[in-house]
Design a protein around this motif. Structure first.
Motif, short mmCIF file in Angstrom:
data_model
loop_
_atom_site.label_atom_id
_atom_site.label_comp_id
_atom_site.label_asym_id
_atom_site.label_seq_id
_atom_site.Cartn_x
_atom_site.Cartn_y
_atom_site.Cartn_z
N GLY A 56 0.83 -1.30 0.08
CA GLY A 56 -0.01 -0.20 0.00
C GLY A 56 0.95 1.20 -0.10
N MET A 57 2.17 1.17 0.17
CA MET A 57 3.12 2.53 -0.02
C MET A 57 3.04 2.88 -1.49
SD MET A 57 6.05 1.45 2.75
CE MET A 57 6.50 0.08 1.89
N LEU A 58 3.18 1.92 -2.31
CA LEU A 58 3.30 2.54 -3.49
C LEU A 58 1.84 3.21 -3.98
CD1 LEU A 58 4.79 -0.54 -5.46
CD2 LEU A 58 6.02 1.56 -5.03
N GLN A 59 1.81 4.35 -4.73
CA GLN A 59 0.83 5.04 -5.42
C GLN A 59 0.43 5.83 -4.09
OE1 GLN A 59 -1.95 3.15 -8.27
NE2 GLN A 59 -1.33 1.41 -7.16
N ASN A 60 1.05 6.03 -2.85
CA ASN A 60 0.70 6.78 -1.95
C ASN A 60 1.47 7.94 -2.05
OD1 ASN A 60 -0.77 7.55 0.54
ND2 ASN A 60 -0.60 5.36 1.28
N ILE A 61 1.07 9.10 -1.06
CA ILE A 61 1.88 10.29 -0.97
C ILE A 61 1.76 10.53 0.76
CG2 ILE A 61 -0.14 11.51 -1.46
CD1 ILE A 61 1.84 13.72 -2.54
N TYR A 62 2.88 10.71 1.12
CA TYR A 62 3.25 10.82 2.66
C TYR A 62 3.51 12.27 2.73
CZ TYR A 62 2.64 5.79 2.93
OH TYR A 62 2.38 4.28 2.73
N GLN B 102 5.78 9.80 7.41
CA GLN B 102 4.74 8.95 6.78
C GLN B 102 3.42 8.84 7.37
OE1 GLN B 102 5.74 4.91 7.89
NE2 GLN B 102 4.84 3.99 5.72
N ARG B 103 2.94 10.16 7.43
CA ARG B 103 1.26 10.02 7.62
C ARG B 103 0.86 10.35 6.21
NH1 ARG B 103 0.58 14.66 12.14
NH2 ARG B 103 1.76 15.71 10.41
N VAL C 279 11.26 6.27 -5.27
CA VAL C 279 10.89 7.18 -4.04
C VAL C 279 11.19 8.54 -4.21
CG1 VAL C 279 10.89 7.20 -1.68
CG2 VAL C 279 11.11 4.99 -2.57
N TYR C 280 10.36 9.42 -4.37
CA TYR C 280 10.62 10.73 -4.60
C TYR C 280 10.43 11.45 -3.29
CZ TYR C 280 10.86 15.24 -7.20
OH TYR C 280 11.15 16.46 -7.68
N VAL C 281 11.36 12.24 -2.83
CA VAL C 281 11.23 13.00 -1.48
C VAL C 281 11.32 14.46 -1.95
CG1 VAL C 281 12.21 13.29 0.48
CG2 VAL C 281 12.11 11.19 -0.22
N GLY C 282 10.07 15.15 -1.76
CA GLY C 282 10.00 16.96 -1.91
C GLY C 282 10.48 17.12 -0.55
N CYS C 283 11.57 17.58 -0.20
CA CYS C 283 12.26 17.98 0.97
C CYS C 283 12.45 19.53 1.11
CB CYS C 283 13.60 17.37 1.25
SG CYS C 283 14.13 17.65 2.91
N GLY C 284 11.15 20.12 1.61
CA GLY C 284 11.39 21.64 1.68
C GLY C 284 11.23 22.40 0.60
N GLU C 285 10.62 21.70 -0.74
CA GLU C 285 10.46 22.49 -1.87
C GLU C 285 9.26 23.05 -2.13
OE1 GLU C 285 12.82 22.69 -4.74
OE2 GLU C 285 13.68 22.15 -2.87
N ARG C 286 8.96 24.04 -3.12
CA ARG C 286 7.56 24.49 -3.07
C ARG C 286 6.40 23.64 -3.29
NH1 ARG C 286 11.56 27.51 -5.60
NH2 ARG C 286 10.89 26.62 -7.63
N GLY C 287 4.93 24.20 -2.72
CA GLY C 287 4.16 23.15 -2.97
C GLY C 287 3.85 23.08 -4.30
N ASN C 288 3.93 24.15 -5.14
CA ASN C 288 3.42 23.81 -6.32
C ASN C 288 4.27 22.96 -7.26
OD1 ASN C 288 5.65 25.77 -6.47
ND2 ASN C 288 5.22 26.53 -8.29
N GLU C 289 5.54 22.65 -6.86
CA GLU C 289 6.65 21.63 -7.54
C GLU C 289 6.04 20.31 -7.32
OE1 GLU C 289 10.57 22.61 -6.62
OE2 GLU C 289 10.65 24.25 -8.11
N MET D 91 2.54 5.64 -13.99
CA MET D 91 3.98 5.58 -13.42
C MET D 91 3.67 5.51 -11.76
SD MET D 91 6.94 6.25 -14.28
CE MET D 91 8.41 6.46 -13.09
N LEU D 92 2.62 5.74 -11.44
CA LEU D 92 2.25 5.97 -9.75
C LEU D 92 2.36 4.50 -9.36
CD1 LEU D 92 -0.21 8.67 -8.96
CD2 LEU D 92 2.07 8.75 -8.36
N GLU D 93 2.16 3.48 -10.03
CA GLU D 93 2.30 1.96 -9.57
C GLU D 93 3.57 1.43 -9.29
OE1 GLU D 93 -0.04 -0.75 -11.49
OE2 GLU D 93 -1.61 0.49 -12.39
N ARG D 94 4.76 2.39 -9.52
CA ARG D 94 5.83 1.94 -8.94
C ARG D 94 6.59 3.10 -8.21
NH1 ARG D 94 10.26 2.82 -12.23
NH2 ARG D 94 9.97 3.89 -14.41
N THR D 95 5.88 4.21 -7.76
CA THR D 95 6.30 5.39 -7.16
C THR D 95 5.60 5.31 -5.80
OG1 THR D 95 6.48 6.36 -9.45
CG2 THR D 95 6.51 7.76 -7.44
N VAL D 96 6.70 5.97 -4.74
CA VAL D 96 6.13 6.47 -3.57
C VAL D 96 6.65 7.85 -3.44
CG1 VAL D 96 6.42 6.18 -1.04
CG2 VAL D 96 6.57 4.12 -2.53
N LEU D 97 5.68 8.80 -3.17
CA LEU D 97 5.98 10.19 -3.05
C LEU D 97 5.83 10.70 -1.74
CD1 LEU D 97 3.86 11.55 -5.88
CD2 LEU D 97 6.15 11.61 -5.68
#
Length: 590
Positions: free
Chosen positions: A81-87, A91-92, A259-269, A289-295
């Motif tokens: 269930g982590m794939l296709q999810n955005i945390y 990890q909430r 696994v894509y980590v947006g760390c301190g980036e702008r919300g629109n990005e 693409m989301l089927e193999r991605t965790v955001l």
């Protein structure tokens, strides 16, 4: 526990909270702070006080409110269930939070990272009486239509299976297996496990990387390749295309899981990343693409302490999939924002600052992060890899600042983005004179066997031409290009073809956004062959101007758009056409 339940907040300084006296709390222990039970972590203990960093907004928190111990560190919940999810950074699940509290995260929402209600079709592989050890796969299920989730015996568990559930539909909390250890201890295994985010997951062996991560970006794959299991940095100032390049790598690289980590980036990005990934079709499987991605989204307006945790949350999830035997790539955008969070918290703790106000332990934190990359033979005997690609955002494009300089100590691939290239619309804006890859020698054998024996030689010649152009441009600035010899003008003309026809890539063009490595080689070969052929002719006093006017170099540049990726044989026809034009010029001067 009686004492721990009456711990009280003494001081609040932004995300940093202090509790006086001997609290009984452990270092790195997760705690709940205040009546709203904000999530925090112990970061300093002395006889006088205990210091806690809170991963949520502390506005409205009062001195005297309770602090509750948990007895364990911050942990990631790992399971299907982590794939296709955005945390968020701890990890909430943001989609679940939105359905409960709307567009804003309500304080104290301690939601599990895995949906406990959803049932999965599980095939149980272990049988009663089997001997199992850490890393063995005891069950599996289809997490998405393209990724099989493999459930592994946790580290520290081994013994004989006393009970194995039949195949069927199960929630993650249901017991699937019971293992009796030699000591007589009985351990129940479910479809989920928790792992401390700051602790690397163990592996059996770390072999040297020897296979490239094919990204489809010519300047990377050909000139500055990265190995599966490698570590790379993308430094560049504002507007140089760091985030865009990471999006391209996430979309097109041949990693099994991103696994894509947006760390301190702008919300629109992060919004753009989510929209792009959900609409993109994976070229290998023709699925989303989301089927193999965790955001993991921890944007610049979220609490600064959670920004520091988001990097560790992301890499723990990545290590979990690596242990299943997958090749995983983690994109960290950006480690500079993560370092800024360290600096802010360090300042609130009144620690002695080092260079530019960053804490003295910045290098060791960067090392601990990047050294979790690598090829791995897992405890279960499978081979996986974890590739780390971290963006760095030096202020004023100054690569001598501490984050960039310390990052260079722990990575072996450096893709330096150049502001002048970006402003001239040359993307990816990777500067070929200052970038480097130390993986090249390890990967030469792979390119020799899988692409062409000539690949390494042609690449070296291309680099030499670009280096010679860089030297000649200093002369051109002084005397102009008209006074150069024809063989020097040929170098400038060939370098122009390399820059425009090979290094520059159009992320929006369907045939140029991703280029297979075989086509990259054919483009490289055509450029070197044309250079050699024209050099041979101008040595017989044929002026270089004739070749400029004939358009042979422009034909080579346009070929990247005109020759489809699935028609590499057309490069043979292109060369025949170029040879005819060269012969026409040659015949006129005989």
């Amino acid at each position: 526990m009686g004492e721990l339940e009456i711990l009280r907040i003494y001081g609040i300084n932004g995300p940093v909270v202090t509790v006086l006296g001997k609290t009984g709390l452990g270092m790195a222990e997760m705690v709940f702070v205040g009546k709203k039970r904000l999530i925090g972590e112990v970061i300093n203990i002395s006889e006088q006080k205990t210091t806690i960093q809170v991963y949520e907004n502390t506005t409205g928190l009062y001195a005297g409110e309770p602090v509750e111990a948990t007895g364990h560190p911050i942990r990631a919940q790992l399971g299907p269930g982590m794939l296709q999810n955005i945390y968020d950074g701890i990890q909430r699940p943001l989609k679940t939070i939105e359905s409960i509290s709307g567009p804003h995260i309500a304080p104290g929402m301690d939601l599990p990272g895995i949906d406990g209600e959803k049932k999965w079709d599980v095939a149980v592989l272990a049988k009663e009486g089997d001997k199992v050890k850490a890393g063995d796969i005891y069950a599996k299920c289809a997490e998405t239509s393209i990724i099989e989730h493999r459930f592994m015996v946790p580290s520290g568990v081994s013994g004989v299976v006393e009970y194995a559930a039949p195949d069927g539909r199960y929630c993650v909390a249901e017991e699937i297996l019971r293992v009796r250890a030699d000591s007589g201890e009985l351990t129940g295994l479910t479809l989920t496990e928790r792992w401390p985010i700051r602790k690397p997951r163990p592996v059996a062996e770390r072999p040297a990387p020897n296979t490239p991560l094919i990204t489809g970006q010519r300047v990377i794959d050909t000139l500055f390749p990265i190995a599966k299991g490698g570590a790379a940095a993308i430094p560049g100032g504002f507007g140089t295309g760091k985030t865009m390049l990471q999006h391209q790598l996430a979309k097109w690289s041949d990693a099994d899981i991103i696994v894509y980590v947006g760390c301190g980036e702008r919300g629109n990005e992060m919004t753009q990343a989510l929209e792009e990934f959900s609409g993109l079709v994976d070229p290998k499987t023709q699925k989303s693409m989301l089927e193999r991605t965790v955001l993991i989204a921890n944007t610049s307006n979220m609490p600064v302490a959670a920004r520091e945790a988001s990097i560790y949350t992301g890499i723990t999830i990545a290590e979990y999939y690596r242990d299943m035997g997958y090749h995983v790539a983690i994109m960290a955008d950006s480690t500079s924002r993560w370092a800024e969070a360290l600096r802010e918290i360090s300042g609130r703790l009144e620690e002695m600052p080092a260079e530019e106000g960053f804490p003295a332990y910045l290098p060791s934190r960067l090392a601990a992060f990047y050294e979790r990359s690598g090829m791995a033979v897992t405890l279960g005997g499978r081979t996986g890899s974890l590739t780390i690609i971290g963006a760095v955002s030096p202020q004023g494009n100054d690569f001598s600042e501490p984050v960039t300089q310390n990052t260079k100590r722990f990575i072996r691939c450096f893709w330096a983005l150049e502001k002048s290239l970006a402003y001239s619309r040359h993307y990816p804006a990777i500067n070929w004179n200052t970038s480097y890859s130390e993986y090249q020698t390890e990967l030469d054998a792979w390119f020799f066997e899988n692409v062409s024996p000539e690949f390494g030689r042609y690449r070296t010649r291309m680099k030499n031409i670009l280096g010679e152009e860089n030297r000649l441009m200093e002369i051109v600035k002084l005397i102009g290009s008209d006074l150069l010899a024809d063989d020097q003008k040929l170098i400038l003309e060939t370098a122009r073809a390399i820059r425009s026809g090979f290094l520059q890539q159009n992320a929006t063009h369907p045939g140029d956004a991703y280029v297979p490595i075989q086509k990259q080689y054919l483009m490289l070969e055509a450029i070197i062959k044309l250079y050699d052929r024209v050099k041979e002719v101008i040595a017989r006093s044929v002026p270089i101007s004739q070749f400029r006017e004939s358009g042979v170099f422009d034909m080579l540049i346009r070929a990247k758009y005109e020759i489809p990726n699935d028609r590499p044989e057309l490069y043979g026809k292109l060369w025949d056409t170029l040879e005819e034009k060269i012969k026409e010029i040659e015949d006129r001067y005989r």
